[in-house]
Design a protein around this motif. Sequence first.
Motif, PDB file in Angstrom:
ATOM      1  N   TRP A   1       0.711  -0.959  -0.178  1.00  0.00           N
ATOM      2  CA  TRP A   1      -0.061  -0.065  -0.338  1.00  0.00           C
ATOM      3  C   TRP A   1       0.659   1.116   0.253  1.00  0.00           C
TER       4      TRP A   1
ATOM      5  N   ALA B   1       1.068   1.692  -6.071  1.00  0.00           N
ATOM      6  CA  ALA B   1       0.535   1.752  -5.830  1.00  0.00           C
ATOM      7  C   ALA B   1      -0.717   3.043  -6.183  1.00  0.00           C
TER       8      ALA B   1
ATOM      9  N   GLU C   1      -3.693   5.070  -6.771  1.00  0.00           N
ATOM     10  CA  GLU C   1      -5.654   5.259  -6.429  1.00  0.00           C
ATOM     11  C   GLU C   1      -5.808   6.168  -6.758  1.00  0.00           C
TER      12      GLU C   1
ATOM     13  N   ARG D   1      -8.204  -1.850  -3.798  1.00  0.00           N
ATOM     14  CA  ARG D   1      -7.785  -0.291  -3.026  1.00  0.00           C
ATOM     15  C   ARG D   1      -6.042  -1.217  -3.109  1.00  0.00           C
TER      16      ARG D   1
ATOM     17  N   GLY E   1      -2.608  -1.418  -4.450  1.00  0.00           N
ATOM     18  CA  GLY E   1      -1.442  -2.216  -3.130  1.00  0.00           C
ATOM     19  C   GLY E   1      -1.946  -3.452  -2.913  1.00  0.00           C
ATOM     20  N   ASP E   2      -3.142  -3.921  -2.436  1.00  0.00           N
ATOM     21  CA  ASP E   2      -4.097  -4.914  -2.461  1.00  0.00           C
ATOM     22  C   ASP E   2      -3.221  -6.463  -3.184  1.00  0.00           C
TER      23      ASP E   2
END
Length: 491
Positions: A388, A393, A395, A404, A406-407
């Motif tokens: 995350w 990552a 978003e 979201r 990074g998951d």
Amino acid sequence: MGTGATRTDVVVVGAGPTGLALGIDLARRGVDALVVERGERLAPGSRGKGFQPRTMEVFEDLGVLDAVLAAGGTYPAAVVWRDGRKLGEHRMFDPVEEGEPHSRFTAPWMVPQWRTTRILYARLTELGGRVAFGREAAGVDQDADGVTVRFAAGAPVRARYAVAADGGRSALRRALGIGMTGETVDPDPVLVADVRVEGLSREFWHLFPPPEDARAPEGPEGAGGRAGSRRGFLAICPLAGTDDFQLVAQFPGADNLDPSLEGIRAVVGERTHLAPESVTEVGWSSDFRPRAALADRFRSGRVLLAGDAAHVHSPAGGQGLNTSVQDAYNLGWKLAAVLTGAAPEALLDTYEEERRPVAAHILALSTAIHRDQARRGAATRQLGLGYWESSLAVETRDAPGAVRAGDRVPDVQVDGVRLHASLAGPRWTLLAVGTRAPRTPEGVRVLSCPPVEPFGTGLYLIRPDGYVGWTGTGPEGLDAYAARVGAGVGR
């Protein structure tokens, strides 16, 4: 560099699970890589024997899952013994709890490490990969164009990049002057051996605690616990898929351990209800002092560290080998993208950015389990790990949903098919959930589906290693991100 040097794109030093997994990932992407190993053959012994659910997902994508499943089995319940009497059974792993990430795998799977390396080696050679045995790394030099690995004997290897996967005493890490920061987890030396034993059921993991403590400690793979409960502990675990048992014994205050058949017979005779002669064979043995250490850096120029060369764990909780394989899975696609020119070299900096914090977290966890300060459960299954805080990552949604950037991508059912099965292979994937898929860079696979939990709706650009890289409600920013990470490269 001598004129007889072997040339390749990537030289991977070490043919353990880390180096072989990386070799597989590079080979399936068409990268010319050479794995070199100091031994004359693959290492024997059970060593690390457990794979967590997240690693099983990685193995599925690398094409070795069926072989891993056939070679092993589930962990047995543990039984505690005192003076020849069973004091009760002990479950070593907490069950899956509601709300844990979706996966087809819910518990660790046991495979002796010698079998794992054979499986990975077979897959690597199937893909056209190579392992050169009897090549002990002695040093490394690098310049603006590449890296040269020197050996104790034979010609050097010249490559564009090198990966040190040569264990906790890594020759390459030492040659680079990269230090390791850590601590001794347990001052007592531990003997581990693969043995044949008569008179013990293979249905149980047998725990023989010292006289002052009849509980079942957490310790290194069932042999340890609080400081006052480690005196003379012994554990004997049936190795799934074999006729062997793995014996683990601690020796408080000892300087020299006897790994011979007679030495192990003496330990069994002293600490169990079995006769010494019940141990009929010792196939392999080793000793160590549990420690936890983290390399100060995971990259030095064109050399990257992976596996035990980068982080050394207590065996408690079965975390070290799993973290190491996942290092390789993170690094493979990034090396391929840089080598093809699809992504800038700076992409390789994200390897340390992502994996070093994960390794630090897992080191703290395995140390806490060894000291009986934490239990095996959701955290040790490694399905909840993510990136995350990574610069990869991105978003872009104002109101991110449950999944979201990074998951790890949850393995949900989409139109009756597991999502991970649809994502298989070394490619980027744009998942359009409940929305229209925009035009994507050439080579990016597109999957569209109606709204599905826990995704909700939106666009998810999924990395080749199964993590969400970029998310959005529309295509704005997608092309720029794809160009930055080399998405769309077909290898």
